[in-house]
Write an enzyme that holds these catalytic residues in place. Structure first.
Site, PDB file in Angstrom:
ATOM      1  N   TRP A 217       0.708  -1.174   0.053  1.00  0.00           N
ATOM      2  CA  TRP A 217      -0.053   0.150   0.129  1.00  0.00           C
ATOM      3  C   TRP A 217       0.881   1.096   0.164  1.00  0.00           C
ATOM      4  O   TRP A 217       0.369   2.052  -0.559  1.00  0.00           O
ATOM      5  CB  TRP A 217      -0.906  -0.148   1.104  1.00  0.00           C
ATOM      6  CG  TRP A 217      -1.777  -1.420   1.051  1.00  0.00           C
ATOM      7  CD1 TRP A 217      -1.746  -2.556   1.907  1.00  0.00           C
ATOM      8  CD2 TRP A 217      -2.651  -1.631   0.250  1.00  0.00           C
ATOM      9  NE1 TRP A 217      -2.616  -3.330   1.588  1.00  0.00           N
ATOM     10  CE2 TRP A 217      -3.144  -2.924   0.423  1.00  0.00           C
ATOM     11  CE3 TRP A 217      -3.221  -0.881  -0.946  1.00  0.00           C
ATOM     12  CZ2 TRP A 217      -4.211  -3.604  -0.276  1.00  0.00           C
ATOM     13  CZ3 TRP A 217      -4.077  -1.646  -1.688  1.00  0.00           C
ATOM     14  CH2 TRP A 217      -4.613  -3.095  -1.496  1.00  0.00           C
TER      15      TRP A 217
ATOM     16  N   ASP B  61      -1.736   6.923   6.251  1.00  0.00           N
ATOM     17  CA  ASP B  61      -2.856   5.816   5.881  1.00  0.00           C
ATOM     18  C   ASP B  61      -3.072   4.699   6.864  1.00  0.00           C
ATOM     19  O   ASP B  61      -2.414   3.839   7.524  1.00  0.00           O
ATOM     20  CB  ASP B  61      -2.231   4.894   4.557  1.00  0.00           C
ATOM     21  CG  ASP B  61      -2.991   3.910   4.257  1.00  0.00           C
ATOM     22  OD1 ASP B  61      -4.592   3.566   4.737  1.00  0.00           O
ATOM     23  OD2 ASP B  61      -3.061   3.138   3.055  1.00  0.00           O
TER      24      ASP B  61
ATOM     25  N   LYS C 183     -12.384  -2.250   7.502  1.00  0.00           N
ATOM     26  CA  LYS C 183     -11.477  -3.020   8.301  1.00  0.00           C
ATOM     27  C   LYS C 183     -12.142  -2.798   9.747  1.00  0.00           C
ATOM     28  O   LYS C 183     -12.387  -3.548  10.247  1.00  0.00           O
ATOM     29  CB  LYS C 183     -10.033  -2.825   8.215  1.00  0.00           C
ATOM     30  CG  LYS C 183      -9.587  -3.368   6.521  1.00  0.00           C
ATOM     31  CD  LYS C 183      -8.362  -2.659   6.258  1.00  0.00           C
ATOM     32  CE  LYS C 183      -8.291  -2.562   4.749  1.00  0.00           C
ATOM     33  NZ  LYS C 183      -8.529  -3.839   3.988  1.00  0.00           N
TER      34      LYS C 183
END
Ligand code: PMP
Length: 356
Positions: free
Chosen positions: A101, A170, A194
């Protein structure tokens, strides 16, 4: 029957939240229709969104200088939206590369301006978080971007970076699992799917002084200022409605200190079991282990596959590691109860006794 769900994302949600959503899906109280069938400017949805913002302020201690946005496009859109707003073509931003990511965020930022990669753990399959002492941070960086939890590799920062420029984080896979030292940040983003709700909403927290440093010529939808100023377009109504319920669940539980303690307990239990014998081996370096995604391997890929299949037959679901990484990944986000981890550990004991 709902099994014990260890999915990395979208991940398990509190059963009480799912039941509440089911109960009012057809008719939201005093509305005669579902919350997803009425205007995003209705008093009902306006109250839901205001409640979600108020709960986030309370849970994280966000002052009025923080804007709370519910955007679409997932965390992946934030990879370029951050750079589009804040990284001028003649400027530089620093990134720390700790996995897929981060790598994607770096690639997107390079489209806009200078990117300095301060450190990377790619040399060791992203199995650790490079210590801050080793970072080569570009002076004059407009921000430093890091990925607080690496969902795929099961690594997580123990502490927040202490650099002089604003942090952009993030936090998709550990948002609201532990407190944040807000003064260090300019912007924090997290896909909801999540830790805080279903896919479809991305929570963006942006501090006003940082927001004011954005470039002036942005397309309207790309400009964080648009969304900070008003409800510009239709938000992800259903996702925000569910996020509000998850936030209420978390607040009722005792907020972040309470969930942090449970998260530590779950992770200690699982890593303790992995470490107890050589049959299971942790893939993340001990000092970088994630409390959210626990990655490990058995002695062979065949045993990994057998473990996953037998676990599934025992209602222990979605334990397969990321497709390019293999092994086992147990995602134990906020909504994963301690009982699920206890069931997994007990299964691990039985599986080793039969196959070790
Ligand atoms: N960042 C992290 C840490 C993630 O775990 C993910 C998704 N697994 C993403 C970004 C990408 O999120 P999305 O699919 O919402 O774009």
């Amino acid at each position: 029957m709902r099994g014990h769900n260890f999915s990395a994302g979208p991940g398990t949600l509190p059963t009480a939240v799912m039941e509440a959503v089911r109960d009012e899906l057809l008719e939201y109280p005093n509305t005669g229709a579902s919350i997803i069938e009425i205007s995003h400017r209705s008093p009902q949805y306006t109250a839901v969104a205001a409640s979600a913002r108020a709960l986030l302020r309370k849970l994280l201690g966000l002052g009025e200088e923080w804007h709370i946005l519910f955007l679409q496009g997932g965390a992946s859109t934030q990879f370029y939206q951050v750079a589009h707003n804040f990284l001028p073509s003649d400027g530089v931003a620093t990134y720390v590369n700790t996995g897929n990511w981060s790598t994607k965020a770096i690639a997107e930022a390079r489209r806009y301006g200078g990117v300095q990669v301060a450190a990377s753990s790619e040399d060791a399959q992203f199995s650790y978080i490079p210590s801050e002492a080793s970072w080569d941070v570009a002076e004059g960086s407009v921000y430093l971007h890091y990925t607080s939890n690496n969902t795929i590799f099961g690594t997580q920062y123990r502490s927040e970076p202490t650099v002089s420029m604003p942090l952009v984080c993030d936090a998709s896979s550990d948002f609201l699992s532990r407190p944040l030292d807000l003064d260090r940040y300019g912007l924090i983003y997290a896909g909801a799917q999540k830790n805080i709700g279903p896919a479809g909403a991305t929570v963006v927290l942006v501090r006003d002084d940082f927001l004011q440093t954005r470039r002036p010529d942005l397309p309207t939808m790309m400009d964080y200022g648009t969304h900070a100023a008003k409800l510009f377009n239709t938000p992800p109504v259903f996702a925000v409605y569910m996020v509000e319920k998850v936030l209420r669940w978390l607040d009722d539980l005792g907020g972040i200190p309470a969930i942090q303690a449970v998260n530590q307990q779950k992770a200690d239990l699982l890593y303790g079991r992995i470490d107890r014998t050589d049959f299971y081996s942790s893939t993340a370096r001990a000092d970088s282990r994630s409390l959210m995604n626990v990655t490990f391997r058995l002695p062979s890929p065949e045993l990994d596959a057998q473990f996953i299949a037998e676990a599934k037959a025992n209602d222990l679901l979605n334990l397969k590691g990321y497709r390019t990484v293999g092994g086992i990944r147990a995602s134990i986000y906020n909504a994963c109860p301690l009982a699920a981890v206890e069931a997994l550990v007990s299964f691990m004991d039985d599986f080793e006794a039969a196959n070790g």
